[in-house]
Design a protein around this motif. Structure first.
Motif, PDB file in Angstrom:
ATOM      1  N   PHE A  64       0.840  -1.189   0.000  1.00 48.56           N
ATOM      2  CA  PHE A  64       0.000   0.000   0.000  1.00 48.56           C
ATOM      3  C   PHE A  64       0.877   1.241   0.000  1.00 48.56           C
ATOM      4  N   ASP A  65       0.511   2.199  -0.828  1.00 52.58           N
ATOM      5  CA  ASP A  65       1.233   3.463  -0.888  1.00 52.58           C
ATOM      6  C   ASP A  65       1.266   4.109   0.498  1.00 52.58           C
ATOM      7  N   GLN A  66       2.414   4.699   0.831  1.00 49.29           N
ATOM      8  CA  GLN A  66       2.566   5.322   2.145  1.00 49.29           C
ATOM      9  C   GLN A  66       1.532   6.424   2.374  1.00 49.29           C
ATOM     10  N   LYS A  67       1.228   7.203   1.317  1.00 49.57           N
ATOM     11  CA  LYS A  67       0.249   8.288   1.463  1.00 49.57           C
ATOM     12  C   LYS A  67      -1.135   7.728   1.776  1.00 49.57           C
ATOM     13  N   ILE A  68      -1.456   6.578   1.170  1.00 50.42           N
ATOM     14  CA  ILE A  68      -2.746   5.950   1.458  1.00 50.42           C
ATOM     15  C   ILE A  68      -2.765   5.444   2.891  1.00 50.42           C
ATOM     16  N   GLN A  69      -1.666   4.827   3.325  1.00 52.87           N
ATOM     17  CA  GLN A  69      -1.612   4.313   4.696  1.00 52.87           C
ATOM     18  C   GLN A  69      -1.757   5.435   5.716  1.00 52.87           C
ATOM     19  N   MET A  70      -1.204   6.617   5.395  1.00 56.77           N
ATOM     20  CA  MET A  70      -1.287   7.749   6.320  1.00 56.77           C
ATOM     21  C   MET A  70      -2.722   8.234   6.497  1.00 56.77           C
TER      22      MET A  70
ATOM     23  N   VAL B  29      -6.641   3.739   8.888  1.00 58.07           N
ATOM     24  CA  VAL B  29      -6.306   3.055  10.141  1.00 58.07           C
ATOM     25  C   VAL B  29      -6.279   1.559   9.866  1.00 58.07           C
ATOM     26  N   TRP B  30      -5.215   0.899  10.301  1.00 59.46           N
ATOM     27  CA  TRP B  30      -5.110  -0.545  10.108  1.00 59.46           C
ATOM     28  C   TRP B  30      -5.923  -1.279  11.166  1.00 59.46           C
ATOM     29  N   GLU B  31      -6.728  -2.219  10.706  1.00 61.58           N
ATOM     30  CA  GLU B  31      -7.430  -3.149  11.592  1.00 61.58           C
ATOM     31  C   GLU B  31      -7.111  -4.544  11.080  1.00 61.58           C
ATOM     32  N   GLY B  32      -6.184  -5.208  11.754  1.00 64.13           N
ATOM     33  CA  GLY B  32      -5.702  -6.488  11.245  1.00 64.13           C
ATOM     34  C   GLY B  32      -4.972  -6.259   9.936  1.00 64.13           C
ATOM     35  N   GLU B  33      -5.391  -6.973   8.902  1.00 61.91           N
ATOM     36  CA  GLU B  33      -4.766  -6.820   7.591  1.00 61.91           C
ATOM     37  C   GLU B  33      -5.585  -5.914   6.675  1.00 61.91           C
ATOM     38  N   SER B  34      -6.548  -5.174   7.231  1.00 63.02           N
ATOM     39  CA  SER B  34      -7.393  -4.276   6.437  1.00 63.02           C
ATOM     40  C   SER B  34      -7.071  -2.824   6.773  1.00 63.02           C
ATOM     41  N   LEU B  35      -7.009  -2.001   5.740  1.00 70.01           N
ATOM     42  CA  LEU B  35      -6.813  -0.566   5.922  1.00 70.01           C
ATOM     43  C   LEU B  35      -8.166   0.109   5.727  1.00 70.01           C
ATOM     44  N   ARG B  36      -8.620   0.835   6.745  1.00 68.57           N
ATOM     45  CA  ARG B  36      -9.947   1.446   6.703  1.00 68.57           C
ATOM     46  C   ARG B  36      -9.823   2.964   6.593  1.00 68.57           C
TER      47      ARG B  36
ATOM     48  N   SER C  11     -15.025  10.045   2.938  1.00 67.75           N
ATOM     49  CA  SER C  11     -14.585  11.362   2.478  1.00 67.75           C
ATOM     50  C   SER C  11     -13.115  11.362   2.075  1.00 67.75           C
ATOM     51  N   GLN C  12     -12.386  10.303   2.446  1.00 67.92           N
ATOM     52  CA  GLN C  12     -10.968  10.207   2.098  1.00 67.92           C
ATOM     53  C   GLN C  12     -10.736   9.387   0.834  1.00 67.92           C
ATOM     54  N   ILE C  13     -11.793   9.118   0.088  1.00 69.69           N
ATOM     55  CA  ILE C  13     -11.649   8.272  -1.099  1.00 69.69           C
ATOM     56  C   ILE C  13     -10.714   8.888  -2.127  1.00 69.69           C
ATOM     57  N   GLY C  14     -10.547  10.202  -2.062  1.00 75.15           N
ATOM     58  CA  GLY C  14      -9.620  10.848  -2.988  1.00 75.15           C
ATOM     59  C   GLY C  14      -8.212  10.297  -2.883  1.00 75.15           C
ATOM     60  N   ALA C  15      -7.856   9.795  -1.699  1.00 72.70           N
ATOM     61  CA  ALA C  15      -6.504   9.279  -1.498  1.00 72.70           C
ATOM     62  C   ALA C  15      -6.238   8.020  -2.309  1.00 72.70           C
ATOM     63  N   ILE C  16      -7.297   7.255  -2.636  1.00 69.23           N
ATOM     64  CA  ILE C  16      -7.072   5.987  -3.338  1.00 69.23           C
ATOM     65  C   ILE C  16      -7.442   6.062  -4.814  1.00 69.23           C
ATOM     66  N   ILE C  17      -7.832   7.229  -5.294  1.00 74.07           N
ATOM     67  CA  ILE C  17      -8.162   7.357  -6.717  1.00 74.07           C
ATOM     68  C   ILE C  17      -6.988   6.987  -7.624  1.00 74.07           C
ATOM     69  N   PRO C  18      -5.716   7.254  -7.223  1.00 75.05           N
ATOM     70  CA  PRO C  18      -4.605   6.796  -8.075  1.00 75.05           C
ATOM     71  C   PRO C  18      -4.613   5.297  -8.340  1.00 75.05           C
TER      72      PRO C  18
ATOM     73  N   GLN D 171      -3.942  15.172  -2.297  1.00 74.27           N
ATOM     74  CA  GLN D 171      -4.433  13.947  -2.914  1.00 74.27           C
ATOM     75  C   GLN D 171      -5.859  13.650  -2.475  1.00 74.27           C
ATOM     76  N   GLN D 172      -6.161  13.931  -1.209  1.00 75.05           N
ATOM     77  CA  GLN D 172      -7.497  13.644  -0.693  1.00 75.05           C
ATOM     78  C   GLN D 172      -8.550  14.616  -1.221  1.00 75.05           C
ATOM     79  N   ILE D 173      -8.181  15.891  -1.365  1.00 77.16           N
ATOM     80  CA  ILE D 173      -9.195  16.899  -1.691  1.00 77.16           C
ATOM     81  C   ILE D 173      -9.342  17.147  -3.184  1.00 77.16           C
ATOM     82  N   ARG D 174      -8.387  16.667  -3.988  1.00 74.81           N
ATOM     83  CA  ARG D 174      -8.411  16.972  -5.426  1.00 74.81           C
ATOM     84  C   ARG D 174      -9.756  16.658  -6.084  1.00 74.81           C
ATOM     85  N   PRO D 175     -10.415  15.528  -5.772  1.00 71.87           N
ATOM     86  CA  PRO D 175     -11.686  15.225  -6.448  1.00 71.87           C
ATOM     87  C   PRO D 175     -12.817  16.184  -6.092  1.00 71.87           C
TER      88      PRO D 175
END
Length: 682
Positions: A218-224, A227-234, A238-245, A444-448
């Protein structure tokens, strides 16, 4: 009696059955030695050695069935053939050459720590193992060294930590692992499960959930952002802009609903057309309709927006067209600078004359009545000139953040890409969930949720000229100066010259009370300064016209590097000023008197023409605008007139309209009678 050697295949191995001719008795080592002939010596020695190595723990060993491993098949067959008693139709196997592939075994969930193994077709061996052979054959040390070199070049370094030999900095893990996978490396996680680059994106309980084989992919910016819960990043939605790449990554598997959202935010794909309601009394240009479509898309998904089109492209009309679609009993709150409230009333009256659910207030009103407005529910909240809340710690910004609405829209023509605090403050109002302050991650988060078009992007949709009126509300102090002077005018028996003198003074007060000796600053210049700075920030060129050279001097105090032209400027200096404006990118602002700069000049470098005060004759104003819009001008020119509300300037505009004459027919004051002029003073 003699010995026979019967063979059969078992995968790549070979099964050898040694039998005594004419007998079925079980053969042990001493029996073999007694029966064997000289021709059996080499074959038996080889087979016995193999059999004893694999049966060391047995006290009594039978030699009727011997399993020969693949690495020794060829030699065994050749030795048995020499006896002349090899039985079986299995062809002689030519042992394939050794092949080796790299295997990276990760030792933690981040992928930072790892060990390098070599995967041969006959087994696996750790790279650092000193054993020279594998399964009895020499290791391919040269190839192994090449693989380690590739690993080091990809980003891992040799570093002994516990039982691990290699380390990769966390910010490089994703790039490194993706590169190794792309060139065919095998990678296993801490549980020895094979790793691929595939990531799964889906929605769970209102959250965006990402799952992948290891965190390191996972990209470091996405991880930032999450929040990790086990092996899932949640992440919050509203932060979906971070994963648009991730849309460009073919290894990512999207849930259909989230894919539609991400594609809509990224490129407008799937955004449906949202025409204004029939009650909207206006016609939108194509790019303006796309702006309405975008606002509706965000509204449907529960998001807010920053509409940041360049000045002059019609942010207000796009918002009103969007608001016309909202069928709700809740009010719409519009917050704007005091000087622009009349503009909003005028635009609402023009485009939505039958709508009554608008509440228009100034930022000052919002600040002073924070509790009242924070307790209300709104369908939509519009902040015009939203840089008014650019400082998050101000009372105005805090009051805005307490407002509750289904959609919040900020309007600003000022680019903010390099002003992180201003971006953060406005999005703290729009989307309080976005608390990230790191500028790169925040962008990255707000661009969309930002829509910004420049003139060049929508040029095909634009007419050659766009003319607007900016209605300015006077401050209370300026209004007091104006009314005090107006009430002191005596019209009994006044001559035309005396009437014109009174009109002149009122017009000067509308421009700025300092022109008549007051120390009160006019509302117009505050708006003009804001507009000029906004245009210059966008690398645009601006012409500012006024009939009063004293007004130009006041403006010049704010923009000391501005070019200047009035009737006192010599012809040579005049030509040099024009050349600098046309050719020098460092000369974006030209202040001109209406008479000296309104005719005979070629100023096609201008993007904006600001007419600070109105003249009686529209033709004179048009001539000034046409200095910028002439043959050779390939871009749209935006012209803006600044008029104060409820003053003689508004009356002059009304009177010109009532005369029902074209501006070309009105030559200065010749089209106005003495009674017309007296009417302006009542």
């Amino acid at each position: 009696m003699a010995l026979n050697y019967k063979i059969e295949r078992k995968g790549r191995a070979l099964i050898v059955r040694i039998e005594e001719q004419g007998s079925r008795r079980i053969l042990y080592l001493d029996t073999l030695r007694a029966i064997a002939k000289e021709s059996d010596r080499e074959a038996l020695a080889f087979l016995v050695k193999i059999h004893l190595q694999s049966n060391r723990n047995l006290d009594t060993i039978s030699f009727q069935r011997i399993e020969v491993p693949p690495t020794h098949v060829k030699e065994a067959i050749e030795l048995m053939r020499k006896t002349g008693r090899l039985i079986g139709d299995v062809p002689v196997a030519v042992l394939p050459p050794l092949e080796v592939k790299p295997l990276l075994i990760l030792k933690d969930t981040s992928g930072c720590f790892a060990n390098l193994w070599m995967d041969y077709q006959v087994g696996q061996v750790q790279f650092d193992d000193f054993a020279p052979t594998i399964d009895g054959r020499s290791r391919l040390k040269k190839e192994e060294a090449t693989f380690e070199k590739d690993l080091l070049e990809a980003g891992y370094i040799r570093k002994m930590v516990g039982d691990t030999q290699y380390y990769c900095p966390s910010e490089k893990v994703k790039e490194c692992l993706e590169l190794l996978l792309a060139v065919g490396w095998q990678i296993q996680d801490v549980r020895k499960n094979p790793i691929t680059a595939q990531i799964e994106v889906r929605e769970e309980n209102g959250k965006v959930v990402l799952r992948g084989p290891i965190r390191g992919l996972f990209d470091q910016k996405i991880q930032m952002c999450g929040v990790w819960e086990g092996e899932s990043l949640r992440l919050k939605k509203s932060q979906i802009g971070a994963i648009i790449p991730l849309l460009s990554n073919t290894e990512v598997k999207w849930e259909a609903n989230l894919l539609r959202l991400a594609e809509g935010l990224n490129s407008g794909l799937g955004v449906e057309k949202a025409p204004p309601s029939p009650e909207f009394k206006g016609k939108l240009l194509d790019y303006q309709q796309k702006g309405v479509d975008w606002l509706q898309f965000l509204y449907d998904w529960g998001f807010s927006a920053l509409l940041a089109d360049e000045m002059g492209l019609g942010k207000t009309v796009q918002v009103l067209a969007f608001l016309s679609r909202l069928g709700t009993n809740l009010p719409v709150l519009i917050v704007a600078p005091t000087t622009l409230l009349f503009n909003w009333r005028s635009e609402i009256s023009k485009f939505l004359p039958h709508y009554t659910n608008f509440i228009l207030i100034s930022y000052t009103n919002l600040r002073l009545n924070e509790k009242q407005y924070s307790e209300m529910d709104f369908e939509a909240i519009i902040l015009d000139e939203s840089n008014a809340i650019k400082t998050a710690t101000t009372q105005t910004a805090r009051a805005a953040c307490k407002l509750k609405g289904r959609i919040k829209i900020c309007l600003s023509g000022t680019p903010m890409e390099n002003r992180p605090d201003e971006i953060w403050s406005q999005f703290h109002f729009l989307m309080p969930d976005l608390i990230e302050r790191n500028i790169d991650t925040l962008k990255q988060q707000i661009r969309p949720f930002i829509l910004r078009r420049r003139k060049e992007e929508v040029q095909l949709d634009l007419p050659e000229k766009i003319e607007q009126i900016s209605w300015i509300e006077m401050s209370d102090a300026q209004r007091d100066v104006y009314e005090s002077y107006r009430k002191g005018i005596s019209l009994d028996g006044a001559t035309k010259m005396e009437v014109l003198e009174a009109i002149l003074r009122l017009r000067q007060i509308c421009c700025d009370p300092r022109l008549v000796g007051s120390d009160v600053v006019g509302a117009k210049i505050e708006q003009l300064i804001s507009d000029v700075k906004e245009a210059i920030d966008q690398n645009r060129k601006v012409l500012v016209y006024s009939q009063f050279t004293s007004m130009l001097q006041i403006i010049r105090e704010e923009f000391k590097d501005a070019l200047y032209l009035d009737g006192s400027v010599s012809p040579d200096k005049r030509g040099e000023q024009v050349r600098l404006f046309q050719e020098d990118p460092n000369c974006p602002l030209f202040l001109l008197s209406l008479k000296a700069g309104g005719v005979g000049l070629n100023l096609t470098a201008a993007d904006y023409v600001f007419l600070f005060d109105p003249w009686w004759n529209d033709a004179v104003e048009r001539q000034a605008i046409d200095r910028a819009h002439r043959i050779g001008q390939k871009k749209t020119v935006f012209a803006k007139r600044y008029l104060t509300v409820g003053t003689i300037e508004e009356k002059i505009l009304q009177l010109k309209t009532q005369k029902q004459q074209t501006a070309d027919q009105l030559l200065d004051l010749e089209g106005f009678s003495h009674d017309d002029l007296l009417l302006l003073l009542h």
